[in-house]
Design a protein around this motif. Structure first.
Motif, PDB file in Angstrom:
ATOM      1  N   LYS A   1      42.689  29.104  25.313  1.00  0.00           N
ATOM      2  CA  LYS A   1      43.001  30.500  25.627  1.00  0.00           C
ATOM      3  C   LYS A   1      42.828  30.762  27.115  1.00  0.00           C
ATOM      4  O   LYS A   1      41.897  30.247  27.743  1.00  0.00           O
ATOM      5  CB  LYS A   1      42.075  31.443  24.851  1.00  0.00           C
ATOM      6  N   LYS A   2      43.694  31.596  27.645  1.00  0.00           N
ATOM      7  CA  LYS A   2      43.543  32.037  29.036  1.00  0.00           C
ATOM      8  C   LYS A   2      42.278  32.889  29.124  1.00  0.00           C
ATOM      9  O   LYS A   2      41.959  33.607  28.165  1.00  0.00           O
ATOM     10  CB  LYS A   2      44.757  32.862  29.463  1.00  0.00           C
ATOM     11  N   ALA A   3      41.605  32.815  30.272  1.00  0.00           N
ATOM     12  CA  ALA A   3      40.370  33.611  30.402  1.00  0.00           C
ATOM     13  C   ALA A   3      40.200  34.127  31.817  1.00  0.00           C
ATOM     14  O   ALA A   3      40.582  33.468  32.796  1.00  0.00           O
ATOM     15  CB  ALA A   3      39.158  32.772  30.009  1.00  0.00           C
ATOM     16  N   ILE A   4      39.633  35.342  31.878  1.00  0.00           N
ATOM     17  CA  ILE A   4      39.290  35.981  33.157  1.00  0.00           C
ATOM     18  C   ILE A   4      37.792  36.235  33.153  1.00  0.00           C
ATOM     19  O   ILE A   4      37.266  36.795  32.187  1.00  0.00           O
ATOM     20  CB  ILE A   4      40.037  37.324  33.310  1.00  0.00           C
ATOM     21  N   TRP A   5      37.123  35.836  34.235  1.00  0.00           N
ATOM     22  CA  TRP A   5      35.705  36.176  34.404  1.00  0.00           C
ATOM     23  C   TRP A   5      35.597  37.248  35.474  1.00  0.00           C
ATOM     24  O   TRP A   5      36.509  37.462  36.273  1.00  0.00           O
ATOM     25  CB  TRP A   5      34.894  34.943  34.823  1.00  0.00           C
ATOM     26  N   GLU A   6      34.438  37.902  35.503  1.00  0.00           N
ATOM     27  CA  GLU A   6      34.185  38.937  36.511  1.00  0.00           C
ATOM     28  C   GLU A   6      33.318  38.348  37.627  1.00  0.00           C
ATOM     29  O   GLU A   6      32.944  37.180  37.596  1.00  0.00           O
ATOM     30  CB  GLU A   6      33.532  40.160  35.857  1.00  0.00           C
ATOM     31  N   GLY A   7      32.998  39.210  38.605  1.00  0.00           N
ATOM     32  CA  GLY A   7      32.393  38.736  39.850  1.00  0.00           C
ATOM     33  C   GLY A   7      30.978  38.201  39.750  1.00  0.00           C
ATOM     34  O   GLY A   7      30.488  37.612  40.716  1.00  0.00           O
ATOM     35  N   GLY A   8      30.306  38.386  38.612  1.00  0.00           N
ATOM     36  CA  GLY A   8      28.962  37.825  38.449  1.00  0.00           C
ATOM     37  C   GLY A   8      28.981  36.323  38.277  1.00  0.00           C
ATOM     38  O   GLY A   8      27.945  35.668  38.331  1.00  0.00           O
ATOM     39  N   GLU A   9      30.170  35.770  38.042  1.00  0.00           N
ATOM     40  CA  GLU A   9      30.300  34.312  37.892  1.00  0.00           C
ATOM     41  C   GLU A   9      30.719  33.703  39.227  1.00  0.00           C
ATOM     42  O   GLU A   9      31.298  34.371  40.077  1.00  0.00           O
ATOM     43  CB  GLU A   9      31.349  33.972  36.815  1.00  0.00           C
ATOM     44  N   GLU A  10      30.443  32.425  39.371  1.00  0.00           N
ATOM     45  CA  GLU A  10      30.839  31.710  40.590  1.00  0.00           C
ATOM     46  C   GLU A  10      32.347  31.469  40.591  1.00  0.00           C
ATOM     47  O   GLU A  10      32.969  31.355  39.538  1.00  0.00           O
ATOM     48  CB  GLU A  10      30.126  30.348  40.650  1.00  0.00           C
ATOM     49  N   HIS A  11      32.894  31.355  41.792  1.00  0.00           N
ATOM     50  CA  HIS A  11      34.322  31.038  41.955  1.00  0.00           C
ATOM     51  C   HIS A  11      34.705  29.802  41.122  1.00  0.00           C
ATOM     52  O   HIS A  11      35.759  29.747  40.493  1.00  0.00           O
ATOM     53  CB  HIS A  11      34.600  30.783  43.452  1.00  0.00           C
ATOM     54  N   GLU A  12      33.793  28.809  41.105  1.00  0.00           N
ATOM     55  CA  GLU A  12      34.105  27.507  40.495  1.00  0.00           C
ATOM     56  C   GLU A  12      34.369  27.606  38.990  1.00  0.00           C
ATOM     57  O   GLU A  12      35.069  26.752  38.443  1.00  0.00           O
ATOM     58  CB  GLU A  12      32.960  26.516  40.743  1.00  0.00           C
ATOM     59  N   VAL A  13      33.857  28.625  38.321  1.00  0.00           N
ATOM     60  CA  VAL A  13      34.053  28.695  36.869  1.00  0.00           C
ATOM     61  C   VAL A  13      35.552  28.787  36.533  1.00  0.00           C
ATOM     62  O   VAL A  13      36.018  28.218  35.548  1.00  0.00           O
ATOM     63  CB  VAL A  13      33.245  29.861  36.229  1.00  0.00           C
ATOM     64  N   ALA A  14      36.305  29.461  37.408  1.00  0.00           N
ATOM     65  CA  ALA A  14      37.751  29.589  37.166  1.00  0.00           C
ATOM     66  C   ALA A  14      38.560  28.759  38.170  1.00  0.00           C
ATOM     67  O   ALA A  14      39.712  28.405  37.905  1.00  0.00           O
ATOM     68  CB  ALA A  14      38.163  31.051  37.271  1.00  0.00           C
ATOM     69  N   GLY A  15      37.997  28.505  39.328  1.00  0.00           N
ATOM     70  CA  GLY A  15      38.719  27.759  40.374  1.00  0.00           C
ATOM     71  C   GLY A  15      39.734  28.617  41.104  1.00  0.00           C
ATOM     72  O   GLY A  15      40.492  28.126  41.957  1.00  0.00           O
ATOM     73  N   PHE A  16      39.754  29.913  40.795  1.00  0.00           N
ATOM     74  CA  PHE A  16      40.699  30.819  41.448  1.00  0.00           C
ATOM     75  C   PHE A  16      40.103  32.220  41.420  1.00  0.00           C
ATOM     76  O   PHE A  16      39.703  32.700  40.360  1.00  0.00           O
ATOM     77  CB  PHE A  16      42.052  30.824  40.730  1.00  0.00           C
ATOM     78  N   SER A  17      40.026  32.866  42.593  1.00  0.00           N
ATOM     79  CA  SER A  17      39.483  34.222  42.671  1.00  0.00           C
ATOM     80  C   SER A  17      40.604  35.194  43.010  1.00  0.00           C
ATOM     81  O   SER A  17      41.429  34.910  43.887  1.00  0.00           O
ATOM     82  CB  SER A  17      38.370  34.283  43.716  1.00  0.00           C
ATOM     83  N   PHE A  18      40.595  36.350  42.316  1.00  0.00           N
ATOM     84  CA  PHE A  18      41.760  37.253  42.297  1.00  0.00           C
ATOM     85  C   PHE A  18      41.493  38.608  42.914  1.00  0.00           C
ATOM     86  O   PHE A  18      40.441  39.202  42.716  1.00  0.00           O
ATOM     87  CB  PHE A  18      42.176  37.460  40.832  1.00  0.00           C
ATOM     88  N   ASN A  19      42.491  39.092  43.651  1.00  0.00           N
ATOM     89  CA  ASN A  19      42.588  40.514  43.999  1.00  0.00           C
ATOM     90  C   ASN A  19      44.074  40.853  44.057  1.00  0.00           C
ATOM     91  O   ASN A  19      44.837  40.174  44.765  1.00  0.00           O
ATOM     92  CB  ASN A  19      41.918  40.819  45.342  1.00  0.00           C
ATOM     93  N   ALA A  20      44.493  41.891  43.335  1.00  0.00           N
ATOM     94  CA  ALA A  20      45.923  42.168  43.171  1.00  0.00           C
ATOM     95  C   ALA A  20      46.642  42.379  44.503  1.00  0.00           C
ATOM     96  O   ALA A  20      47.772  41.922  44.682  1.00  0.00           O
ATOM     97  CB  ALA A  20      46.120  43.374  42.260  1.00  0.00           C
ATOM     98  N   SER A  21      45.990  43.054  45.446  1.00  0.00           N
ATOM     99  CA  SER A  21      46.652  43.337  46.723  1.00  0.00           C
ATOM    100  C   SER A  21      46.768  42.086  47.594  1.00  0.00           C
ATOM    101  O   SER A  21      47.512  42.084  48.567  1.00  0.00           O
ATOM    102  CB  SER A  21      45.867  44.385  47.513  1.00  0.00           C
ATOM    103  N   CYS A  22      46.000  41.049  47.260  1.00  0.00           N
ATOM    104  CA  CYS A  22      45.947  39.861  48.125  1.00  0.00           C
ATOM    105  C   CYS A  22      46.695  38.655  47.562  1.00  0.00           C
ATOM    106  O   CYS A  22      47.380  37.955  48.307  1.00  0.00           O
ATOM    107  CB  CYS A  22      44.495  39.451  48.369  1.00  0.00           C
ATOM    108  N   ASN A  23      46.519  38.377  46.261  1.00  0.00           N
ATOM    109  CA  ASN A  23      47.069  37.099  45.769  1.00  0.00           C
ATOM    110  C   ASN A  23      47.596  37.170  44.327  1.00  0.00           C
ATOM    111  O   ASN A  23      47.460  36.197  43.576  1.00  0.00           O
ATOM    112  CB  ASN A  23      46.028  35.982  45.931  1.00  0.00           C
ATOM    113  N   TYR A  24      48.201  38.293  43.956  1.00  0.00           N
ATOM    114  CA  TYR A  24      48.737  38.459  42.595  1.00  0.00           C
ATOM    115  C   TYR A  24      49.664  37.296  42.220  1.00  0.00           C
ATOM    116  O   TYR A  24      49.555  36.702  41.147  1.00  0.00           O
ATOM    117  CB  TYR A  24      49.508  39.781  42.512  1.00  0.00           C
ATOM    118  N   GLU A  25      50.592  36.984  43.136  1.00  0.00           N
ATOM    119  CA  GLU A  25      51.617  35.993  42.826  1.00  0.00           C
ATOM    120  C   GLU A  25      51.002  34.621  42.520  1.00  0.00           C
ATOM    121  O   GLU A  25      51.530  33.863  41.704  1.00  0.00           O
ATOM    122  CB  GLU A  25      52.641  35.894  43.964  1.00  0.00           C
ATOM    123  N   GLN A  26      49.869  34.308  43.166  1.00  0.00           N
ATOM    124  CA  GLN A  26      49.211  33.008  42.915  1.00  0.00           C
ATOM    125  C   GLN A  26      48.555  32.950  41.535  1.00  0.00           C
ATOM    126  O   GLN A  26      48.163  31.880  41.077  1.00  0.00           O
ATOM    127  CB  GLN A  26      48.156  32.733  43.980  1.00  0.00           C
TER     128      GLN A  26
END
Ligand code: NAD
Length: 339
Positions: free
Chosen positions: A103-128
């Motif tokens: 299953k696809k999963a989204i974590w919130e900011g209390g987790e380290e970047h490494e848990v997902a390998g990709f950190s998101f902000n819609a205004s900055c990197n939505y397309e990625q």
């Protein structure tokens, strides 16, 4: 419809569930709690099927008059995507479950970047984020920093950012955190971790941050200085902020010079829970000295700004919308974020 499960129906999870359920292309298939209590009762009132992490506790929920739809594992199987809004550090341990059912999963900011390998902000990197299996929506402070830095960098170029975060001690409903009467340097070391966290989204930004915690619950306050590559005027920056739907300009005429008045304002506007999804940028604080030295204060509502970002992240990963602009507009309209 994108089938969304919210694992961890707390401060962020309950807001994400409400924001998702009013989107035209998403539905909540379940939320989870570990113990019966007020939030479990609210989930039931909202009509969200309630799942529990430890099914042996089902009787405790039933005795409290709360119906249990099943275990978290069963909830995950029914979802297209899971938003993990469990307390910071807990979410990482749930990854094996999401992997097990692919299953696809989204974590919130209390987790380290490494848990997902990709950190998101819609205004900055939505397309990625389009089509990704895992992502992490950065913390409330990092979200607020990323939005304004990205905007200014894309127009004037940012040579260096210096930012100090005055952080709230706990959320309004949290009776266990503090301080009650202290200003706590947190961390005492400079730079703080917030700068590297911004770089997990905007890797080319040179940023130094520091942070302290104060006895307040309503919002964080940021003092930001950006050294620009190209000259700007205050008026130009104000026009850019006005045109950005997730940057709110607090005009002098409102008389608002504090987080308390700002929270009262969003409550009077009948925003759900008085939530401020935008950065609250104080127009009167905004100064450009010597053409390239930009200063401003911004208020960040820790319980709210990441919620709309999480909705966009869901859409990028599991939906059909290919541009940030389109998704942000859909999300804003559905939750009632209008200019
Ligand atoms: P919270 O403590 O308010 O809510 C967490 C929820 O998860 C609770 O309802 C709890 O019952 C549930 N839970 C705990 N363990 C669980 C488990 N094993 N399985 C399922 N559910 C479980 O936490 P929060 O403040 O909403 O934070 C969630 C995430 O969002 C964290 O990563 C946090 O760092 C991040 N975040 C929080 C804020 C904020 O200001 N509160 C702001 C931005 C990001």
């Amino acid at each position: 419809m994108i089938k969304v499960a919210v694992n961890g129906y707390g401060t962020i999870g309950k807001r994400v569930a409400d924001a998702v359920s009013c989107q035209p292309d998403m539905e909540i298939i379940g939320v989870s709690k570990t113990k019966p209590g007020a939030e479990a009762y609210v989930a039931q009132k909202r009509g969200y099927p309630l799942y529990i992490a430890d099914i042996s506790k089902k009787d405790a929920f039933t005795k409290a008059g709360i119906q249990v739809a099943g275990s978290v594992e069963e909830m995950i199987q029914k979802a297209d995507i899971v938003v993990d809004a469990t307390p910071g550090g807990v979410g990482e341990g749930n990854k094996a479950l999401y992997e097990k059912y692919q299953k696809k999963a989204i974590w919130e900011g209390g987790e380290e970047h490494e848990v997902a390998g990709f950190s998101f902000n819609a205004s900055c990197n939505y397309e990625q984020a389009i089509g990704r299996q895992y992502a992490r929506v950065v913390s409330c402070n990092t979200t607020g920093l990323c939005r304004i830095i990205k905007l200014i960098d894309s127009v004037f170029g940012v040579k260096k950012v210096r930012a100090t975060m005055v952080r709230r001690g706990g959320d309004p409903g949290d009776i266990k955190r503090g301080p009650i009467d202290a200003i706590v340097l947190n961390p005492v070391t400079i730079p703080s971790h917030h700068g590297p966290d911004v770089q997990s989204v905007l890797p080319n930004i040179n940023i130094i941050t520091s942070a302290m915690i104060v006895p307040t619950t309503l919002m964080h306050m940021h003092f930001i200085n950006m050294e620009l590559k190209n000259p700007a005027t205050k008026e130009q920056v104000i026009e850019l902020i006005k045109a950005h739907s997730r940057l709110g300009l607090i005009e002098k005429s409102t008389g608002i010079t504090s987080t308390a008045q700002l929270k009262e304002f969003t409550s009077d506007l009948l925003r759900p829970r008085g939530d401020l999804w935008e950065n609250g940028i104080f127009a009167d604080s905004l100064s450009v000295l010597d053409g390239t030295d930009l200063y401003l204060f911004q208020a960040i509502h820790q319980e709210a700004d990441v919620v709309v970002e999480t909705v966009d992240c869901i859409r990028a990963m599991a939906g059909d919308v290919k541009t940030a602009m389109e998704s942000i507009a859909m999300t804003n309209k559905a939750v009632g974020l209008t200019a």
